[in-house]
Design a protein around this motif. Structure first.
Motif: not given
Lengths: 356, 312
Positions: A329-330, A333, A340, A356, B66, B110, B116-120, B123-124, B127-128, B130
């Motif tokens: 997962d990490a 991410g 990006i 955004l 997120l 980030l 980076i857009p906040p939603i991404i 999310l990233a 994931l980290i 997690d």
């Protein structure tokens, strides 16, 4: 830097601030550029400066080369076919997401919708062709209805599609509480086909890229989509009905999701309502990596296809370089962030930080 | 009628909640109290993290957090372990707060430094985090602090302790949003960051505080939730991810930012949870529950939610 200019485009793209609108926002007046300030690169000029699909293509090719270096078998015909087969559903799911993001909306139901189509194909279509086809058509119409709800009095798409995602999941679970069914014979045959010279996943991605790219860049429908996403009021002033564009776009997204669901069924030979849930966020990531923007107005098909391939290659690479499964997962991410970040570096300009 | 809904954007959620409670009482016969009290516990957790999400969303278009589920799970593990190591639940809560703040800072790096857009970005980060949870779960003791578990069992005039914590969080959030300079500046930022910036508001700093508030709320909520469940668990926050956004919007706050209502978050959290209780009482299958939940979210929104011409 040309900060004033950037903000004026932001406001016209967003429609208006939530504070009192100061006049007609649909027609931003050209403002004189103060001496000593560079003119804002906007409109057609940006298209040539914009790296477009380059980042996504570089990411996909780079990851594939890395994969082929670690595991030379991946460079063979069968290796390529195997490595890229997982990307096919994501390519279609991401194209559906791209259409919705192109309008300035976002589709949080994308993944569960792919799951629903997966179940419909594997369980219903496999048993009864006519009923299955009717249900798939009904699904596309239902996606159009989601578009109506978003267009109707401007409900926020993020929440309407979130609500819809529960619907797709619920219907999918109702039909198949646990993974069930098999791929219809014809679909299994299609996905087992090894065309001479070009591996099937490459062929499918190429067709999606050419057809989708032509539709997005050269057809009237693609133009309407991008125009509706970048300046709604202008499109309305030209006499095009924004609601109609939105509904058709959502139905087109529904069609992409049907293709994604067919691909999942053909590849996994089974139907599961929750099996595809990750496509929602992976699809959004692919769109952004490919050059889409949340504010809408862009439909970069080439970038999105390669972005989807790059993202699905990440997990293959991670599996091969023995990253502990805890850290998968990490790593995903981090790859997202690096992708990006590299887009930002290539573009060479910050895009207004938190927006955004 | 329309003016009433504009003045009280949470009214629709309140009416829906009332109808659902009435239906639950009718469906469960003599003893609806126990079911509804369970709903009160679940909605309390949702209120706490929903308040954090409210702050973030208020900061303006595109701001969303997120990483909340990840923070909840990691804070649950770290907080429990630190509490048992120090023998003091307060230290555990402090550790949970630290986890929340640190992850919020990663989010902010980030979002603000890299753009980076906040939603991404969130999310990233999620994931980290997690992955960090998976690593932590294998190494840290897996039992919630006993003192907190006892606290979660106590009731004050029939109200579970967690509900009081949630009510205090919501009241504090409402005070900050509507009665302090920070709140005013935040709302101005959310309505038009350009205008706010030109009138002297430090837009970046206001936005940054929101993510930190959200991290703190999620951290404490994660530790409390694990105390309710007796032990921290992997994926403890996952079901809450999209619900946090849903309660903010169903409560009547604008998803575009700049129009928050803390009371709405409370009402919408209660509404969603009494609805789940009703489904449970009616012995609906999970599939039907999901469908009904989806329809209700859409109906609530179409009926009384946001009528802005803007979209997210």
């Amino acid at each position: 830097m040309a900060s004033t200019g950037v903000e004026s485009t932001d406001i016209s793209a967003l429609g208006e601030g939530t504070v009192e609108p100061s006049g007609d926002v649909g027609a931003p007046r050209p403002r004189p550029i103060p001496p000593g300030q560079r003119p804002l690169r906007a409109g057609a000029a940006t298209r040539f400066v914009d790296p477009g699909p380059l980042v996504a293509v570089a990411a996909a090719v780079g990851l594939y080369v890395w994969l082929a270096v670690i595991e030379p078998d991946a460079a063979s015909y069968m290796g390529l076919s195997l490595v890229l087969s997982g990307a096919v559903p994501l390519v279609f799911a991401a194209l559906g997401q791209m259409i919705v993001i192109g309008l300035g909306d976002i589709d949080l139901g994308n993944g569960y919708a792919v799951g629903l189509v997966n179940v419909l194909v594997a369980v219903t279509l496999e048993r009864n062709g006519i009923v299955g086809c009717l249900l798939l058509v009904a699904f596309v119409v239902a996606y159009g209805i989601v578009g109506v709800l978003v267009a109707w009095r401007g409900l926020p798409a993020i929440i309407v599609t979130l609500g819809a995602s529960f619907l797709w999941l619920g219907i999918g679970l109702q039909i198949a509480p646990t993974p069930a069914g098999t791929a219809p014979h014809w679909l299994a045959v299609v996905y087992a086909w090894n065309p001479p010279g070009v591996p099937l996943p490459v062929l499918i991605s190429l067709v999606a890229l050419l057809v989708g790219g032509w539709l997005a860049s050269y057809s009237r429908a693609g133009l309407a989509l991008r125009a509706a996403g970048s300046n709604r009021s202008a499109v309305e002033n030209f006499g095009r009905r924004i609601t109609r564009i939105r509904v058709i776009a959502y139905m087109a997204a529904g069609c992409c999701i049907v293709l994604a669901g067919l691909a999942v069924t053909g590849l996994t030979n089974s139907g599961g309502a929750t099996a595809s849930s990750s496509y929602t966020l992976l699809g959004v990531a692919a769109v952004i990596l490919g050059g889409g923007e949340f504010r809408g107005g862009k439909a970069p098909v080439v970038g999105v296809v390669f972005g989807a391939i790059a993202i699905s290659l990440v997990s293959s690479v991670l599996a091969l370089v023995n990253v502990s499964s805890n850290l998968q997962d990490a790593a995903e991410g981090l790859v997202l962030v690096i992708a990006i970040l590299s887009r930002r570096l290539v573009e060479g300009r910050s895009r207004g930080g938190a927006l955004l | 009628m329309r003016r009433v809904f504009t003045a009280y954007p949470w009214l629709f959620a309140l009416i829906a909640a009332g109808l659902i409670v009435a239906a639950t009482v009718a469906a469960s016969g003599q003893n609806p109290g126990r079911d509804l009290s369970a709903a009160a516990q679940d909605s309390s957790v949702l209120v706490m993290i929903g308040m954090g999400q409210l702050f973030v969303i208020t900061a303006g278009v595109g701001n969303i957090d997120l990483s909340i589920p990840g923070i909840m799970a990691l804070a649950a593990f770290v907080g429990s372990a630190v509490a048992s190591w120090a023998g003091n639940p307060l230290v555990g809560i402090g550790a949970a707060l630290v986890v929340g703040v640190l992850i919020a800072i990663v989010n902010l790096i980030l979002i603000m430094l890299i753009g980076i857009p906040p939603i991404i970005a969130t999310l990233a980060t999620g994931l980290i985090v997690d992955s960090a949870v998976l690593v932590a779960a294998g190494r840290l003791t897996a039992s919630a602090p006993p003192a907190l578990m006892t606290l979660m069992d106590t009731r004050w005039r029939g109200l579970p302790a967690v509900a009081i914590v949630a009510a205090l969080t919501a009241a504090g959030g409402a005070l900050v949003l509507h009665r302090t300079r920070f709140g005013r500046e935040l709302i101005a930022t959310g309505q038009s960051s350009g205008a706010a910036g030109r009138s002297g508001v430090d837009v970046m700093r206001r936005t940054a505080y929101c993510y930190i508030v959200s991290g703190c709320c999620a951290g404490v909520a994660g530790l409390l939730l694990s105390s309710l469940n007796a032990a921290p668990a992997i994926g403890i926050g996952d079901p809450y991810l999209l619900l946090t956004v849903a309660v903010v919007v169903l409560g009547g706050s604008s998803i575009m930012g700049g129009r928050p209502t803390a009371l709405g978050v409370v009402i919408a959290s209660v509404m969603l949870n009494v609805m789940l209780t009703l489904f449970y009482t009616l012995h609906m299958s999970i599939a039907v529950q999901d469908m009904a939940e989806g329809l209700l979210i859409i109906a609530a929104l179409a009926g009384g939610g946001e009528r802005s011409r803007l979209r997210a």
